[in-house]
Design a protein around this motif. Sequence first.
Motif, mmCIF file in Angstrom:
data_model
loop_
_atom_site.group_PDB
_atom_site.id
_atom_site.type_symbol
_atom_site.label_atom_id
_atom_site.label_comp_id
_atom_site.label_asym_id
_atom_site.label_seq_id
_atom_site.Cartn_x
_atom_site.Cartn_y
_atom_site.Cartn_z
ATOM 1 N N GLY A 1 71.096 69.313 59.534
ATOM 2 C CA GLY A 1 70.448 70.600 59.304
ATOM 3 C C GLY A 1 68.953 70.518 59.035
ATOM 4 N N ILE A 2 68.364 69.319 59.139
ATOM 5 C CA ILE A 2 66.917 69.256 58.911
ATOM 6 C C ILE A 2 66.155 69.082 60.218
ATOM 7 N N LEU A 3 66.808 69.424 61.318
ATOM 8 C CA LEU A 3 66.192 69.254 62.622
ATOM 9 C C LEU A 3 65.911 70.605 63.263
ATOM 10 N N GLY A 4 64.665 70.975 63.356
ATOM 11 C CA GLY A 4 64.310 72.200 64.064
ATOM 12 C C GLY A 4 64.430 72.017 65.575
ATOM 13 N N ARG A 5 64.055 70.826 66.033
ATOM 14 C CA ARG A 5 64.135 70.531 67.465
ATOM 15 C C ARG A 5 65.328 69.630 67.755
ATOM 16 N N PRO A 6 65.873 69.656 68.962
ATOM 17 C CA PRO A 6 65.512 70.571 70.029
ATOM 18 C C PRO A 6 65.870 72.007 69.663
ATOM 19 N N THR A 7 65.111 72.934 70.213
ATOM 20 C CA THR A 7 65.382 74.351 69.972
ATOM 21 C C THR A 7 66.630 74.791 70.719
ATOM 22 N N VAL A 8 67.083 75.972 70.386
ATOM 23 C CA VAL A 8 68.242 76.543 71.079
ATOM 24 C C VAL A 8 67.957 76.653 72.580
ATOM 25 N N ALA A 9 66.748 77.057 72.905
ATOM 26 C CA ALA A 9 66.415 77.195 74.332
ATOM 27 C C ALA A 9 66.473 75.844 75.029
ATOM 28 N N THR A 10 65.983 74.809 74.402
ATOM 29 C CA THR A 10 66.037 73.477 75.002
ATOM 30 C C THR A 10 67.481 73.026 75.171
ATOM 31 N N ILE A 11 68.306 73.355 74.203
ATOM 32 C CA ILE A 11 69.710 72.956 74.305
ATOM 33 C C ILE A 11 70.398 73.741 75.420
ATOM 34 N N GLU A 12 70.010 74.972 75.601
ATOM 35 C CA GLU A 12 70.558 75.720 76.742
ATOM 36 C C GLU A 12 70.160 75.050 78.056
ATOM 37 N N ALA A 13 68.929 74.605 78.120
ATOM 38 C CA ALA A 13 68.491 73.900 79.330
ATOM 39 C C ALA A 13 69.279 72.596 79.508
ATOM 40 N N TYR A 14 69.546 71.946 78.399
ATOM 41 C CA TYR A 14 70.343 70.711 78.425
ATOM 42 C C TYR A 14 71.740 71.004 78.969
ATOM 43 N N ARG A 15 72.324 72.051 78.476
ATOM 44 C CA ARG A 15 73.658 72.426 78.960
ATOM 45 C C ARG A 15 73.614 72.732 80.467
ATOM 46 N N ALA A 16 72.634 73.488 80.893
ATOM 47 C CA ALA A 16 72.540 73.832 82.309
ATOM 48 C C ALA A 16 72.375 72.573 83.156
ATOM 49 N N HIS A 17 71.541 71.662 82.681
ATOM 50 C CA HIS A 17 71.291 70.420 83.398
ATOM 51 C C HIS A 17 72.574 69.614 83.570
ATOM 52 N N VAL A 18 73.297 69.440 82.512
ATOM 53 C CA VAL A 18 74.536 68.656 82.576
ATOM 54 C C VAL A 18 75.602 69.396 83.365
ATOM 55 N N ASP A 19 75.662 70.709 83.207
ATOM 56 C CA ASP A 19 76.655 71.477 83.956
ATOM 57 C C ASP A 19 76.424 71.341 85.459
ATOM 58 N N ALA A 20 75.181 71.361 85.857
ATOM 59 C CA ALA A 20 74.890 71.219 87.291
ATOM 60 C C ALA A 20 75.368 69.860 87.795
ATOM 61 N N ALA A 21 75.071 68.825 87.038
ATOM 62 C CA ALA A 21 75.488 67.482 87.448
ATOM 63 C C ALA A 21 77.007 67.364 87.444
ATOM 64 N N MET A 22 77.633 67.947 86.447
ATOM 65 C CA MET A 22 79.090 67.880 86.371
ATOM 66 C C MET A 22 79.737 68.622 87.542
ATOM 67 N N GLN A 23 79.158 69.723 87.901
ATOM 68 C CA GLN A 23 79.770 70.478 88.998
ATOM 69 C C GLN A 23 79.655 69.729 90.312
ATOM 70 N N GLN A 24 78.604 68.966 90.441
ATOM 71 C CA GLN A 24 78.518 68.102 91.620
ATOM 72 C C GLN A 24 79.658 67.092 91.622
ATOM 73 N N VAL A 25 79.871 66.465 90.501
ATOM 74 C CA VAL A 25 80.968 65.497 90.385
ATOM 75 C C VAL A 25 82.294 66.170 90.692
ATOM 76 N N LEU A 26 82.507 67.311 90.108
ATOM 77 C CA LEU A 26 83.807 67.964 90.246
ATOM 78 C C LEU A 26 83.991 68.591 91.633
ATOM 79 N N GLY A 27 82.886 68.724 92.355
ATOM 80 C CA GLY A 27 82.988 69.222 93.715
ATOM 81 C C GLY A 27 83.355 68.131 94.706
ATOM 82 N N ASP A 28 83.339 66.895 94.238
ATOM 83 C CA ASP A 28 83.705 65.758 95.082
ATOM 84 C C ASP A 28 85.128 65.359 94.727
ATOM 85 N N ASP A 29 86.060 65.577 95.664
ATOM 86 C CA ASP A 29 87.477 65.381 95.345
ATOM 87 C C ASP A 29 87.799 63.994 94.812
#
Lengths: 430, 430, 430, 430
Positions: free
Chosen positions: B103-131
């Motif tokens: 709880g003493i960490l201001g960073r990464p911000t919520v917005a940065t974490i959203e970007a992190y989620r989007a980044h990983v989700d994109a990569a994961m969807q590539q993986v999951l799109g490959d049978d």
Amino acid sequence: MSTPNPSAVETALSPGQLREHYISVRQSTRQLVKPLPAEDQVVQTMADVSPTKWHLAHTTWFFETFVLAAMDHRYEPFNEGFDLLFNSYYQGAGPQWKRSKRGILGRPTVATIEAYRAHVDAAMQQVLGDDELSCAWAPVVEIGLHHERQHQELILSDIKHVLATNPLRPIYRRSADGRARAADTSPTREWLDVAGGVHHLGFDGAGFCFDNELPRHRVLVDDFQLASQPVTCREFMEFIDDGGYSDPRWWLSEGWNWVEEQSAKHPLYWELRGDKWWQFTLHGMEHIDEAEPVCHVNYFEADAFARWRGARLPTEAEWEIAASDLEVAGNFADDESFHPRPIVDDNSSSTSNHRFFGDVWEWTSSAYSPYPGFRPWEETLGEYNGKFMCNQYVLRGGCCATPRELVRPTYRNFFPPDARWQFTGFRLAK
Amino acid sequence: MSTPNPSAVETALSPGQLREHYISVRQSTRQLVKPLPAEDQVVQTMADVSPTKWHLAHTTWFFETFVLAAMDHRYEPFNEGFDLLFNSYYQGAGPQWKRSKRGILGRPTVATIEAYRAHVDAAMQQVLGDDELSCAWAPVVEIGLHHERQHQELILSDIKHVLATNPLRPIYRRSADGRARAADTSPTREWLDVAGGVHHLGFDGAGFCFDNELPRHRVLVDDFQLASQPVTCREFMEFIDDGGYSDPRWWLSEGWNWVEEQSAKHPLYWELRGDKWWQFTLHGMEHIDEAEPVCHVNYFEADAFARWRGARLPTEAEWEIAASDLEVAGNFADDESFHPRPIVDDNSSSTSNHRFFGDVWEWTSSAYSPYPGFRPWEETLGEYNGKFMCNQYVLRGGCCATPRELVRPTYRNFFPPDARWQFTGFRLAK
Amino acid sequence: MSTPNPSAVETALSPGQLREHYISVRQSTRQLVKPLPAEDQVVQTMADVSPTKWHLAHTTWFFETFVLAAMDHRYEPFNEGFDLLFNSYYQGAGPQWKRSKRGILGRPTVATIEAYRAHVDAAMQQVLGDDELSCAWAPVVEIGLHHERQHQELILSDIKHVLATNPLRPIYRRSADGRARAADTSPTREWLDVAGGVHHLGFDGAGFCFDNELPRHRVLVDDFQLASQPVTCREFMEFIDDGGYSDPRWWLSEGWNWVEEQSAKHPLYWELRGDKWWQFTLHGMEHIDEAEPVCHVNYFEADAFARWRGARLPTEAEWEIAASDLEVAGNFADDESFHPRPIVDDNSSSTSNHRFFGDVWEWTSSAYSPYPGFRPWEETLGEYNGKFMCNQYVLRGGCCATPRELVRPTYRNFFPPDARWQFTGFRLAK
Amino acid sequence: MSTPNPSAVETALSPGQLREHYISVRQSTRQLVKPLPAEDQVVQTMADVSPTKWHLAHTTWFFETFVLAAMDHRYEPFNEGFDLLFNSYYQGAGPQWKRSKRGILGRPTVATIEAYRAHVDAAMQQVLGDDELSCAWAPVVEIGLHHERQHQELILSDIKHVLATNPLRPIYRRSADGRARAADTSPTREWLDVAGGVHHLGFDGAGFCFDNELPRHRVLVDDFQLASQPVTCREFMEFIDDGGYSDPRWWLSEGWNWVEEQSAKHPLYWELRGDKWWQFTLHGMEHIDEAEPVCHVNYFEADAFARWRGARLPTEAEWEIAASDLEVAGNFADDESFHPRPIVDDNSSSTSNHRFFGDVWEWTSSAYSPYPGFRPWEETLGEYNGKFMCNQYVLRGGCCATPRELVRPTYRNFFPPDARWQFTGFRLAK
């Protein structure tokens, strides 16, 4: 306290025998503290440790409270202030002096506590000299004597911590000359095969047992293998040499936290001098005999070793099933060595190297829980065992500081997983 | 990490389904945090609680570490510093930022974490799109999705603690209008009779289960009786009114210490205003509906209540035996009430008032131990469950904050006996 | 609060000027927090540090409480719950949220606090637009503005701690291009000779001062020598290299305890990479410029350095006597460098290298005590300074995070001897 | 240690006198502990308190280390382990056993420490019997004897805490019969008027003084008024009755924190029974005589009382100026009452009711700082006083537990502001 009778407690002793037994147990406690100057008997080195003189007074308070005062409400206590000071944890018997503060009390002095013991002993002997009273109160007296036996062990393990903490490293008593030394032959570890199925667990013999050993009940276990002997110092040194204390893979999460907070690197009381391991014993600092069962390890250390070795700790059911028909023989407090003995190969018989009793208490993987249908003793003595059934593990077998008389295959000792100032070791199972 | 495959994990989903499921689970997490301003997502009110934004990042780190980086050693992490910050407790995956300091960490911000989620989700969807890749990594992805479901529950219980601690008493979300209210009729508590004997415990169905639900094995139990419903607030108020919190007779020794240290007088989040009990909920302060299952009590409180009532808590075996054939239906997070529902008598059928799933997790009297023959998942994921098998108790049944999908009759939740910030209640047994 | 008038407070401003000044000070606070995302403004990294948003709300609460509510008992506060949350330590103004718990509050959000500021600013501007009211309340408004200036400095020093604690090492604001760099010439340290005798201490000019700068009084001092400049990083590195942090001879007893407990080895925010010293600044990690005044050392470190160097710290009387006639010019917050500037030799005049103001606060050897005849302000504002006169040391001169307007030769800053998260350095005396 | 001579120490004694004095001081320490059983001498009730037997050994170690071993490097210590155990805080003399752990040492026993004392005394008497050696080492011996006198006082104040903490409330020694009782007449408090101006502070007589009493120097003070007597219990009860302990207005901020953390409601050792105040004394529990100077209050309590009364505490300069010409007479340890005596009005002369010495140490408002030009003793003995000049306040005048020989008008005692287990009171100033 209306009824004297924790109903489940049986005694096999006649009134005369009980009185003699009382005298003998009480006398043996006194014997145990003889080597200790008054100053040693005052000290508390950590919250778990109680001062020797506290043990002497508390065991006396037990008889005063649960026999003398319970029997006769006109009984005048030796000192009214002692109720507060020497009640350990019986909420039903009034408030208690804070456990962690037992070591800031200079008074009562050792001499006063000796007078207290004499006073209560005199009153108790009067009770036990009356056949009717003796029969009526025998169950509580039996509990009180087993209770005192338990504190005899605690006197030894607690004073070991007190002496070991002192940089002057005082000794409790010099070692007797003939203490067994390791033979050249390695001890033979065998894996005992035990057949699974429905077994019985819990006490059903004649005589005394604690409430937590009851009721006898059935359990279903798979086939299992049990080591014939506890793990030795030699084996534990291999674990240390292999980096066991710095590899989180082997440890429970709480165990690893403990390792890091304590910077733990070896069993309690061990000390590396040059390339030799020494340990503090009640006879002073000594070379570690590698054939001894490893001692003063806690549950975390036992469990980590087992995982490292590709094995596991036995459950208490497995231990009891394997040990139930064995003779309760081994290295107990009665032998006055107060230290685990090395395991030497004598080849005399197939079972001569099997060790289940004495030397070291053995951690099992069983959390300390009530047996199905468990009923604590009645009234205040119901607090004796039941209320500790939480966040503790069961240990079995007795140790070199346990009076022989306490030990049964069904006896359940218990300590929190981080405790290691008791004489605790372990054996492996598969 | 050489092998992607915790061997025991089965998945019933096709690659296409898995990809859809991934999207849906990840999306539902985002949905859950929508009502929370960034400031709320930073705060840690006690060591057990993690900030919302930490949960969002940690669940993402899980996929990044155990799928993306494990699959391709050239994978470039979104931010190398996140490994330290968002590894929860996997020693095998490197060092961890201290839990109590999240709880003493201001960073990464919520917005940065959203970007992190989007980044990983994109990569994961590539993986999951490959049978082929999807099939190979499905077991780990399944674990990751169940893991994220678990954190969805933690997001809710943690933010409840954060909001409740704030004297401004902010709400998470207004209550929907039609929330069920107590009927006038008292709910009918029944004692269900269950026959003892040899039963089976542990998972054996198709689809996913955690390693700690295995192996399926036999247990021997006596006949027992189980309450058909959890204990309600009405019943718990009787315990309070009878002085339950001030009578050490009902409490384990550690429990009594907890009562005294905390000056505990009622369940967490309860508040007496005048002579009315109120409680903090995710919808703000509300009157307590007496017909609701009591919630936010710890093991000590559950155990004390049972002893006071002359009953006991069930073992996890008893609970699972009784529940194994029931439909997994009840008040879960999917219902978005996020609060236990009152138990009302509808008389529609003999079992319509039986409640085993949803509303509140139920404490059992079973210490959290490995099943006989337990084998943790391979590699670092082996740390998921096994290393916590110490000083915790098993809870069963799921609660109003648990995603429905997580719950099975064999699912073993576990918490230390003093924890009560989860949605925890209990039922009685005899 | 009956009277608006801390009687000793003078103001030199006309009503119109006061209103403009109010707007300007409040606006500059807002400017200061612009670079910070909401998440950073929530965090509290240790008890001494307050979240940015707390500072924003507390300074607003100050005007609301000591002007608006004090003036008109019908004033409706923006939010009644804010009294508890944003009262720092004024017992006379009601209870206070625990200081060390300021970081567990997500609400009010930054946006709500902005609305709070706007609300109070509007009301204040109405008051200040009324000449009669403005005159009557000018003393309290003046205090409130100096108070806000003090918190501007705290916002900077607190956020520096917050950012430095985060392993991602976020920056507050990039450095401006032209930041002065050390010249090759060593700065010229001179010893200024000051004649002893009876001098005057304390404020006697026109305009504002704090109560602790009064009354002006006479002191008797011996002749003394004072360094013309603060101790530099280069000099402090010599202390480190000479083993200063591992030699108890140089340290006060409490200081040595601090060294051992903290394993202190260098000033706060310093980091050795290879053989180069770096430091965390509000512009991120930077090489240490050896010509800079050493910063972020506590009293223990300053005192130890002085003893090692065979000198001592000046008393506050000595400092004030030497500085009383100098122009208050130097590197302040207004310069927006937020970092001490290197001391370079410009040879332009005999006093051009004398530095008494700005860059770093300077520890004196004087315990923070009341001046003879000290009278705190009346009513609740009397708690502003007086009640902290215990176990703190006086610092003089202002620093690179102090608004220029706050600084006077008589200004007494004070901190406990172990504090070092402020921009604190020191100079030597003989 | 190369040189025996803390250069500033003067001694007025001939070799023969010094030897006699040595014997007498050492003998009086032994006398002081006679009433205490060995058990009492082991106990440490808080970190500030040392066990009696530790004082007995530490004072002996002082002579062994700073005379015997310093004089002759071939000197064989009585027990090499004692260096660690009985070095209090001299970093220059090696490592120290942790202060807060002094009470967990049973060994050495009291008997061993007596042998240690005898051993060192024999060696010291040989040294002191040699005129040349005696002259050379007289300065250190003088320090050692004053040091032992200081520890005589600590033995009394520490054992008072030990006995008072024990619920059995043991007594140190029964009260002598003729202890003075309060007369009916109220003591006459006068305000002494003292003229300001330039005064001298610090020691300049013949004979011994501590380094912190030097150098004698000039101070400039305003006119002031000083109470002729310390504040009495009667006056302090008025403060209590007026709600003094629950009104933050009177307290320093740190003082109020102390009040709240300790739930402080009265001086240490006070106890309200019914509507009567009792106190624990070295003679057991006694009614409080209202005419006694109030004792066992800390700086916070003294300061709060003064503020409540509209007065203030004197500075140490004011105290010394007022007391410098008075005879050092009063109730000291030599009188063996070990308790402050009531102030009775005897009307015999205008100054007969003036009390500046004995009974209670008096808190001044002066932080303990070095006098201008202070130079600590040389070598390791330089750690004696100087390194404690931080976060402590000066006390003056000596108390009923102070050996008369220690006290001078210039003697500076010092304790942290929260300490109150010493015999500490205060007088008012204006």
